[in-house]
Design a protein around this motif. Sequence first.
Motif, PDB file in Angstrom:
ATOM      1  N   UNK A 172      77.040  59.125  28.742  1.00 26.33           N
ATOM      2  CA  UNK A 172      76.709  57.698  28.721  1.00 26.33           C
ATOM      3  C   UNK A 172      76.067  57.338  27.390  1.00 26.33           C
ATOM      4  N   UNK A 173      75.231  58.230  26.855  1.00 26.76           N
ATOM      5  CA  UNK A 173      74.605  57.977  25.559  1.00 26.76           C
ATOM      6  C   UNK A 173      75.672  57.781  24.490  1.00 26.76           C
ATOM      7  N   UNK A 174      76.616  58.711  24.445  1.00 22.53           N
ATOM      8  CA  UNK A 174      77.657  58.642  23.409  1.00 22.53           C
ATOM      9  C   UNK A 174      78.495  57.379  23.579  1.00 22.53           C
ATOM     10  N   UNK A 175      78.914  57.128  24.815  1.00 20.66           N
ATOM     11  CA  UNK A 175      79.797  55.977  25.056  1.00 20.66           C
ATOM     12  C   UNK A 175      79.080  54.670  24.721  1.00 20.66           C
ATOM     13  N   UNK A 176      77.835  54.539  25.184  1.00 15.67           N
ATOM     14  CA  UNK A 176      77.106  53.286  24.947  1.00 15.67           C
ATOM     15  C   UNK A 176      76.915  53.046  23.460  1.00 15.67           C
ATOM     16  N   UNK A 177      76.582  54.111  22.739  1.00  9.99           N
ATOM     17  CA  UNK A 177      76.338  53.956  21.310  1.00  9.99           C
ATOM     18  C   UNK A 177      77.616  53.479  20.626  1.00  9.99           C
ATOM     19  N   UNK A 178      78.726  54.041  21.030  1.00  7.50           N
ATOM     20  CA  UNK A 178      79.998  53.638  20.417  1.00  7.50           C
ATOM     21  C   UNK A 178      80.344  52.195  20.765  1.00  7.50           C
ATOM     22  N   UNK A 179      80.050  51.819  22.005  1.00 12.96           N
ATOM     23  CA  UNK A 179      80.318  50.423  22.383  1.00 12.96           C
ATOM     24  C   UNK A 179      79.470  49.483  21.527  1.00 12.96           C
ATOM     25  N   UNK A 180      78.205  49.841  21.332  1.00 14.88           N
ATOM     26  CA  UNK A 180      77.324  48.995  20.509  1.00 14.88           C
ATOM     27  C   UNK A 180      77.870  48.875  19.089  1.00 14.88           C
ATOM     28  N   UNK A 181      78.298  50.015  18.550  1.00 16.50           N
ATOM     29  CA  UNK A 181      78.825  49.966  17.179  1.00 16.50           C
ATOM     30  C   UNK A 181      80.083  49.116  17.131  1.00 16.50           C
ATOM     31  N   UNK A 182      80.906  49.234  18.161  1.00 15.95           N
ATOM     32  CA  UNK A 182      82.105  48.407  18.229  1.00 15.95           C
ATOM     33  C   UNK A 182      81.751  46.934  18.237  1.00 15.95           C
ATOM     34  N   UNK A 183      80.725  46.597  19.005  1.00 17.11           N
ATOM     35  CA  UNK A 183      80.313  45.187  19.075  1.00 17.11           C
ATOM     36  C   UNK A 183      79.759  44.725  17.723  1.00 17.11           C
ATOM     37  N   UNK A 184      79.070  45.638  17.037  1.00 12.35           N
ATOM     38  CA  UNK A 184      78.573  45.273  15.700  1.00 12.35           C
ATOM     39  C   UNK A 184      79.742  45.008  14.742  1.00 12.35           C
ATOM     40  N   UNK A 185      80.769  45.847  14.855  1.00 13.94           N
ATOM     41  CA  UNK A 185      81.949  45.626  14.006  1.00 13.94           C
ATOM     42  C   UNK A 185      82.571  44.274  14.310  1.00 13.94           C
ATOM     43  N   UNK A 186      82.610  43.944  15.583  1.00 16.60           N
ATOM     44  CA  UNK A 186      83.205  42.672  15.956  1.00 16.60           C
ATOM     45  C   UNK A 186      82.371  41.514  15.406  1.00 16.60           C
ATOM     46  N   UNK A 187      81.042  41.656  15.491  1.00 16.06           N
ATOM     47  CA  UNK A 187      80.176  40.608  14.941  1.00 16.06           C
ATOM     48  C   UNK A 187      80.456  40.422  13.456  1.00 16.06           C
ATOM     49  N   UNK A 188      80.602  41.537  12.770  1.00 16.14           N
ATOM     50  CA  UNK A 188      80.862  41.491  11.335  1.00 16.14           C
ATOM     51  C   UNK A 188      82.181  40.773  11.061  1.00 16.14           C
ATOM     52  N   UNK A 189      83.206  41.136  11.838  1.00 10.95           N
ATOM     53  CA  UNK A 189      84.503  40.466  11.737  1.00 10.95           C
ATOM     54  C   UNK A 189      84.367  38.969  11.909  1.00 10.95           C
ATOM     55  N   UNK A 190      83.618  38.618  12.972  1.00  9.82           N
ATOM     56  CA  UNK A 190      83.494  37.200  13.316  1.00  9.82           C
ATOM     57  C   UNK A 190      82.804  36.440  12.196  1.00  9.82           C
ATOM     58  N   UNK A 191      81.764  37.054  11.618  1.00 12.49           N
ATOM     59  CA  UNK A 191      81.036  36.364  10.553  1.00 12.49           C
ATOM     60  C   UNK A 191      81.956  36.160   9.352  1.00 12.49           C
ATOM     61  N   UNK A 192      82.680  37.213   9.009  1.00 13.44           N
ATOM     62  CA  UNK A 192      83.465  37.130   7.764  1.00 13.44           C
ATOM     63  C   UNK A 192      84.750  36.344   7.950  1.00 13.44           C
ATOM     64  N   UNK A 193      85.358  36.465   9.104  1.00  9.82           N
ATOM     65  CA  UNK A 193      86.695  35.875   9.254  1.00  9.82           C
ATOM     66  C   UNK A 193      86.763  34.783  10.298  1.00  9.82           C
ATOM     67  N   UNK A 194      85.642  34.515  10.950  1.00 11.41           N
ATOM     68  CA  UNK A 194      85.657  33.432  11.928  1.00 11.41           C
ATOM     69  C   UNK A 194      86.156  33.882  13.281  1.00 11.41           C
ATOM     70  N   UNK A 195      86.184  32.933  14.195  1.00  8.96           N
ATOM     71  CA  UNK A 195      86.572  33.236  15.561  1.00  8.96           C
ATOM     72  C   UNK A 195      88.088  33.199  15.686  1.00  8.96           C
ATOM     73  N   UNK A 196      88.650  34.162  16.377  1.00  9.11           N
ATOM     74  CA  UNK A 196      90.093  34.143  16.624  1.00  9.11           C
ATOM     75  C   UNK A 196      90.388  33.048  17.632  1.00  9.11           C
ATOM     76  N   UNK A 197      91.182  32.064  17.223  1.00  8.22           N
ATOM     77  CA  UNK A 197      91.402  30.926  18.114  1.00  8.22           C
ATOM     78  C   UNK A 197      92.560  31.145  19.068  1.00  8.22           C
ATOM     79  N   UNK A 198      93.427  32.107  18.749  1.00 15.55           N
ATOM     80  CA  UNK A 198      94.605  32.294  19.586  1.00 15.55           C
ATOM     81  C   UNK A 198      95.722  31.323  19.219  1.00 15.55           C
ATOM     82  N   UNK A 199      95.482  30.501  18.203  1.00 16.22           N
ATOM     83  CA  UNK A 199      96.533  29.561  17.765  1.00 16.22           C
ATOM     84  C   UNK A 199      97.351  30.243  16.675  1.00 16.22           C
ATOM     85  N   UNK A 200      98.645  30.296  16.874  1.00 13.26           N
ATOM     86  CA  UNK A 200      99.520  30.931  15.886  1.00 13.26           C
ATOM     87  C   UNK A 200     100.175  29.837  15.051  1.00 13.26           C
TER      88      UNK A 200
END
Lengths: 543, 272
Positions: free
Chosen positions: A429-457
């Motif tokens: 659980x320690x390993x999995x949770x830590x990885x999930x947190x890092x994944x969420x941090x990556x997503x936050x970084x993505x969102x800040x730099x590239x904005x929210x994915x709107x789903x509009x093509x």
Amino acid sequence: MSKTNASGRSKAPGGERIADWADGRLGIYKGAKKNLRKVFPDHWSFLLGEIALYSFIIIILTGVYLTMFFKPSMAEVHYHGSYVPMQGVIMSEAYASTLDISFDVRGGLLMRQIHHWAALIFLVAMFVHMMRVFFTGAFRKPRELNWLFGFLLLVLGMFTGFTGYSLPDDLLSGTGVRFMEGAILAVPLVGTYLAMFLYGGEFPGTDIIPRFFTFHVLLLPGIMLGLVVAHLILVFYHKHTQYPGAGRTNNNVVGFPLMPVYMAKAGGFFFLVFGLIAIISATFTINAVWVLGPYRPDLVSTNAQPDWYMGFSEGLIRVMPGWEWVIPTGHTLNFGVLVPLMIFPLVLASIAVYPFFEAWVTKDKREHHLLDRPRNAPTRTAFGAAWISWYFVMLVGGGNDLWAIHFDLSINAITWFVRIGFFVVPVLVFIVTRRICLGLQRRDREKVLHGRETGIIKRLPHGEFVEVHEPLSPEQLHYLTQHDQPKPAELPPAVDENGVERKVGRLEKLRVKISQGYFGPSGQIPKATAEEYKAIQSGHGHH
Amino acid sequence: MKKLSARRRHPLAAIVVLLFALAATGGLYAAFAPAGQAKAEQSNLSLDIEEGKKLFAVGCSSCHGTGGQGTSDGPSLVGVGAASVDFQVGTGRMPMQAPGAQAPKKPKVYTEEETRQLAAFVASLGAGPEIPKPEQYSIKGLTGEEIAAGGDLFRQNCAQCHNFTGEGGALTKGKYAPNLADVDPKHIYEVMETGSQAMPSFPEGIMPEKEKRQIIAYLDQVNTSETENPGGYGLGGFGPVSEGLFAWTIVLALLIGITVWVAARNAKARKS
């Protein structure tokens, strides 16, 4: 503040005169002026502690009612109350009076059920509140002491609950009292003495119920009441923490004043909690003590389990192999009971000391009034999740028979799962949770730099398809980037400026290693910086 | 009289006396014994055994052997008695659906008549407990105190596996003690008499008939679908584990719902 009425005007209203009278003697105006306008931040998770407080009040109110009819005595009587299946059965006065409360005292059964349900909810609320404080890092300076007060309240709540659960002297709780005797007896050297001391002689004796009664209604709740007051005073003194957001800093509190907003809210919330507990208690049985029968040391039933907050200790004892040594002096070392008895405080202490461990790793001496988002402290979050999973594995062990029955499993298989899971599950659980947190941090970084994915093509003139990314608002950008990202500690150069070898203690080396784990490249994803953001925004825009 | 007395040493006198004696006993027997009924039962029983043997050969012999002597897959049925068959087949436990830790209760496969025939056949293999008569397991006429004493007996002998009120409980390696709610009193009586699978037997010498009736009466008070629960819904009657689970799921969810609702009601919400 007090107004004189010398001018001959009509007298001030009655309420004001009473307030004036009180202020002249207690100085309430000064305190009220300061505190009534005190601002509290608004978030539902800040109300979890209030649930605990209110259920504590409900427990005291109903408990007072119950003491009026309960007889904490182990004198034996024949039951002749209105419950047919216990007619003429020999039982202690404690059990007989509990049956009377349930069947012959007006409102007694409802009071018992409110008392008991509120107790379970009190512990649940304290536990959840503690987890909220843990995962948001609210335990950091200056609130470490208040964390400990809260932790002590949890432990005292567990023991107050246990003594209360034991008072009816029924076959279920009596088994728990017997269990405790066994645990005390397993203590090397002094165990027998301690057990004799607590029980006033051989088990069960005639003292344990009256003694537990004193612990349950006087000693433990007295200490708890004091701790609750201290806990609340410190909340006032430190001011409440708040979640990060636009306009919220480490030096302010954004929210509403105590008077009138929180007075009204908290008052209403009290009645909502009380109402819900009353509805639950009126419709769902808790501890149907009348079918359990009186305690007799020669009897035992299956499903003999403690209330949930002691369930992890039950799990420890259920899955521990029954190892036993007889040492040359002829004394027995009963590891089957002794080891769980030692792990029991370790489980609790491991979460209690975490704030001090983290403070030691970070060497952070600053005050923190802004809460962390759990993902921004991946190692802490992973530790908390691992602890909860550890606790849960032990709870599974405590209810192994019910798992077996309801999921058509073998109780032996569950026992082995718990034995292995005790060591393995928290790590996973320690390993999995830590990885999930890092994944969420990556997503936050993505969102800040590239904005929210709107789903509009969108189809570009030359035929290329792109997804439209919507840039975030400044508030959102602030929210995603406001957190600190501490630098990992580093060992000083091996030699100082004079070429002399620097001595670094082993503990310091360990600390640096842990700090690297916390804040090194594997412990956090660098948040988007203003420069990166500008570079991307001024460049090709959204991609 | 003289004539008779003179011939008392006649060589045929003994035979005549014997004939008279036989006629007298036969007559007396015919006069007192319920002869016709006995005869009919006799022939019915042998018919039952015959029919039972056929059913047994089809449905039971693959595990218990053609003569009920037992195989590596099933125990010998010699001496288990009719009561055991009536319980095992009457509750659907036998025939077993599949080998496993325990034969569970399930809809029964044989009709009452077929069950009786099977019981008759197995009983003919060796003496064992008979199917109890209704008055043996009737709970009528027991006083409150006797029922309460039945509760004491239940806690002494049964609760270790079946829980305080017979809700059932887990045993080792996937075996379990079943829930006793709404079990036919006859079946409770039979299983106490004969034992079953993991359950030990409590024959007459250990637990007299009256105590069995008291236990059945106690169960009738505390664990049937009609039992009133003064405290409200019972959460399965499993004690603190189900209560804790309920507190952690339903109650906590409701409480969090309330906190979210309260937190959302603030001065901002009124502005519009």
